[in-house]
Design a protein around this motif. Structure first.
Motif, PDB file in Angstrom:
ATOM      1  N   TRP A 182       0.810  -1.216   0.000  1.00  0.00           N
ATOM      2  CA  TRP A 182       0.000   0.000   0.000  1.00  0.00           C
ATOM      3  C   TRP A 182       0.841   1.263   0.000  1.00  0.00           C
ATOM      4  O   TRP A 182       0.432   2.293  -0.555  1.00  0.00           O
ATOM      5  CB  TRP A 182      -0.964  -0.017   1.187  1.00  0.00           C
ATOM      6  CG  TRP A 182      -2.046  -1.034   1.020  1.00  0.00           C
ATOM      7  CD1 TRP A 182      -2.223  -2.160   1.744  1.00  0.00           C
ATOM      8  CD2 TRP A 182      -3.068  -1.027   0.030  1.00  0.00           C
ATOM      9  NE1 TRP A 182      -3.304  -2.874   1.283  1.00  0.00           N
ATOM     10  CE2 TRP A 182      -3.850  -2.201   0.221  1.00  0.00           C
ATOM     11  CE3 TRP A 182      -3.416  -0.162  -1.010  1.00  0.00           C
ATOM     12  CZ2 TRP A 182      -4.938  -2.509  -0.577  1.00  0.00           C
ATOM     13  CZ3 TRP A 182      -4.508  -0.472  -1.811  1.00  0.00           C
ATOM     14  CH2 TRP A 182      -5.255  -1.630  -1.584  1.00  0.00           C
ATOM     15  N   GLN A 183       1.999   1.239   0.594  1.00  0.00           N
ATOM     16  CA  GLN A 183       2.870   2.417   0.585  1.00  0.00           C
ATOM     17  C   GLN A 183       3.338   2.750  -0.833  1.00  0.00           C
ATOM     18  O   GLN A 183       3.377   3.918  -1.228  1.00  0.00           O
ATOM     19  CB  GLN A 183       4.075   2.186   1.521  1.00  0.00           C
ATOM     20  CG  GLN A 183       3.742   2.197   3.005  1.00  0.00           C
ATOM     21  CD  GLN A 183       3.096   3.506   3.428  1.00  0.00           C
ATOM     22  OE1 GLN A 183       3.520   4.588   3.048  1.00  0.00           O
ATOM     23  NE2 GLN A 183       2.043   3.396   4.242  1.00  0.00           N
ATOM     24  N   ARG A 185       1.780   1.881  -3.595  1.00  0.00           N
ATOM     25  CA  ARG A 185       0.611   2.311  -4.367  1.00  0.00           C
ATOM     26  C   ARG A 185       0.278   3.777  -4.080  1.00  0.00           C
ATOM     27  O   ARG A 185      -0.032   4.547  -4.990  1.00  0.00           O
ATOM     28  CB  ARG A 185      -0.591   1.420  -4.052  1.00  0.00           C
ATOM     29  CG  ARG A 185      -0.406  -0.010  -4.545  1.00  0.00           C
ATOM     30  CD  ARG A 185      -1.563  -0.904  -4.131  1.00  0.00           C
ATOM     31  NE  ARG A 185      -1.232  -2.293  -4.376  1.00  0.00           N
ATOM     32  CZ  ARG A 185      -1.865  -3.097  -5.229  1.00  0.00           C
ATOM     33  NH1 ARG A 185      -2.874  -2.636  -5.941  1.00  0.00           N
ATOM     34  NH2 ARG A 185      -1.502  -4.353  -5.380  1.00  0.00           N
ATOM     35  N   LYS A 186       0.336   4.149  -2.810  1.00  0.00           N
ATOM     36  CA  LYS A 186       0.073   5.537  -2.441  1.00  0.00           C
ATOM     37  C   LYS A 186       1.102   6.469  -3.074  1.00  0.00           C
ATOM     38  O   LYS A 186       0.748   7.519  -3.624  1.00  0.00           O
ATOM     39  CB  LYS A 186       0.097   5.671  -0.919  1.00  0.00           C
ATOM     40  CG  LYS A 186      -0.105   7.101  -0.430  1.00  0.00           C
ATOM     41  CD  LYS A 186      -0.004   7.178   1.082  1.00  0.00           C
ATOM     42  CE  LYS A 186      -0.101   8.615   1.561  1.00  0.00           C
ATOM     43  NZ  LYS A 186       0.046   8.719   3.033  1.00  0.00           N
ATOM     44  N   LYS A 187       2.373   6.084  -3.030  1.00  0.00           N
ATOM     45  CA  LYS A 187       3.430   6.906  -3.608  1.00  0.00           C
ATOM     46  C   LYS A 187       3.215   7.082  -5.121  1.00  0.00           C
ATOM     47  O   LYS A 187       3.385   8.172  -5.660  1.00  0.00           O
ATOM     48  CB  LYS A 187       4.789   6.259  -3.339  1.00  0.00           C
ATOM     49  CG  LYS A 187       5.970   6.930  -4.031  1.00  0.00           C
ATOM     50  CD  LYS A 187       7.260   6.232  -3.670  1.00  0.00           C
ATOM     51  CE  LYS A 187       8.428   6.714  -4.539  1.00  0.00           C
ATOM     52  NZ  LYS A 187       8.603   8.164  -4.530  1.00  0.00           N
ATOM     53  N   LEU A 190       0.268   9.490  -5.969  1.00  0.00           N
ATOM     54  CA  LEU A 190       0.652  10.863  -5.624  1.00  0.00           C
ATOM     55  C   LEU A 190       1.640  11.419  -6.645  1.00  0.00           C
ATOM     56  O   LEU A 190       1.568  12.594  -7.027  1.00  0.00           O
ATOM     57  CB  LEU A 190       1.251  10.915  -4.217  1.00  0.00           C
ATOM     58  CG  LEU A 190       0.265  10.759  -3.054  1.00  0.00           C
ATOM     59  CD1 LEU A 190       1.001  10.758  -1.724  1.00  0.00           C
ATOM     60  CD2 LEU A 190      -0.779  11.875  -3.081  1.00  0.00           C
ATOM     61  N   LEU A 276      -6.566   5.542 -10.601  1.00  0.00           N
ATOM     62  CA  LEU A 276      -6.518   5.410  -9.138  1.00  0.00           C
ATOM     63  C   LEU A 276      -7.278   4.165  -8.687  1.00  0.00           C
ATOM     64  O   LEU A 276      -6.788   3.395  -7.837  1.00  0.00           O
ATOM     65  CB  LEU A 276      -7.111   6.663  -8.501  1.00  0.00           C
ATOM     66  CG  LEU A 276      -7.270   6.655  -6.973  1.00  0.00           C
ATOM     67  CD1 LEU A 276      -5.933   6.421  -6.288  1.00  0.00           C
ATOM     68  CD2 LEU A 276      -7.900   7.956  -6.501  1.00  0.00           C
ATOM     69  N   LEU A 280      -5.772   0.823  -6.758  1.00  0.00           N
ATOM     70  CA  LEU A 280      -6.324   0.336  -5.495  1.00  0.00           C
ATOM     71  C   LEU A 280      -6.806  -1.111  -5.599  1.00  0.00           C
ATOM     72  O   LEU A 280      -6.611  -1.909  -4.683  1.00  0.00           O
ATOM     73  CB  LEU A 280      -7.483   1.225  -5.046  1.00  0.00           C
ATOM     74  CG  LEU A 280      -7.134   2.667  -4.653  1.00  0.00           C
ATOM     75  CD1 LEU A 280      -8.395   3.455  -4.376  1.00  0.00           C
ATOM     76  CD2 LEU A 280      -6.211   2.673  -3.437  1.00  0.00           C
TER      77      LEU A 280
END
Length: 288
Positions: A182-183, A185-187, A190, A276, A280
């Motif tokens: 998840w880290q 994917r978030k990066k 963004l 996005l 996810l």
């Protein structure tokens, strides 16, 4: 005994009679008129060919002038140099709608990705759009254009090498060893958002990419995401709220706004939203 033949009183006989040939003077006028018309058509055809050739030469000269005068222009390579850089097209990285990408190494040891554009017409537009949009801008979340080649029918683009390839290979697979946490994917999303924000708000002209999708998002060795492939992009002045253009992009990532052919940079809000969701969920938004 005699035989009497009865003759039909309504029997008719038709005789074909050759008409008199036209006077010699009339024949001369016909030949003269036909000759003049033929010469006129021939000269018109030659004139059209000359005009088309002149137009093509002027377009080529304008293209050359443009490529030589873009501010902060990247390196221009010869076709022979790029053949050596990519080891004569031996290391293929992948391909898309407009060409094939090969791995190469510059003389200083830097790895690059060389995109060979195939075809004419739309390919030329794609090539010029790519050079025009990212040839003179630099951002951490945009793939950097290192150089290009425009020699006769050969059009190649040289990019920085992205060791982890495109985002789609990390999302749409069944290999648990390539699963993004998840880290990461978030990066990634963004980074994509930062790149799009730069294109919309911080460039001299707004750049509307028009084809945001996982295949056009590349990942470096640290999994930093960078937007690539500006072949369909459109430049828009900051005082313009809308722009009229023909429909372009990948259907499953396009917004209904395209039905009017009048768009804004907000077409990316829709595309980015779909990307996005794919990041996810790890699934395509459309899978036949």
């Amino acid at each position: 005994m005699s035989i009497v033949e009865e003759k039909d009183p309504f029997f008719k006989v038709y005789i074909k009679v050759q008409s008199d040939p036209p006077p010699q003077k009339h024949q001369f006028e016909i030949i003269l008129g036909s000759s003049i018309a033929s010469f006129f058509v021939l000269f018109l055809f030659i004139g059209i060919l000359i005009f088309l050739f002149w137009k093509k030469e002027n377009a080529a000269d304008a293209e050359e002038y443009y490529l030589d005068h873009v501010p902060r222009m990247t390196t221009r390579y010869s076709y022979g140099d790029l053949q050596a850089i990519i080891e004569n097209f031996n290391k293929e990285l992948g391909g898309g709608g407009f060409g094939i990408v090969f791995e190469g190494t510059l003389t200083n040891g830097t790895k690059v990705a060389v995109k060979c554009l195939d075809g004419y017409g739309q390919i030329k537009k794609s090539f010029l759009a790519e050079v025009k949009t990212i040839g003179s801008i630099h951002h951490l979340n945009l793939v950097r254009l290192v150089g290009f080649c425009d020699e006769k029918s050969h059009r190649l683009l040289v990019y920085e090498y992205m060791s982890n390839g495109s985002l789609d290979r990390w999302l749409f697979h069944k290999n648990p060893k390539m699963l993004l946490d998840w880290q990461h994917r978030k990066k990634i999303f963004l980074d994509i958002a930062r790149g799009l924000t730069y294109l919309h708000e911080e460039c001299r002209q707004k750049i509307v990419h028009l084809d945001i999708k996982p295949q056009n998002i590349l990942l470096d060795k640290n999994f930093s995401a960078k937007v690539c492939d500006f072949g369909l992009s459109k430049l828009v002045d900051h005082n313009q709220s809308k722009v009229v253009t023909n429909m372009r992009g990948t259907p499953s990532y396009m917004t209904l706004e395209w039905l009017s052919s009048v768009i804004t940079e907000k077409v990316h809000v829709h595309s980015f939203g779909i990307v996005l969701l794919e990041i996810l969920c790890g699934r395509r938004n459309f899978d036949s």
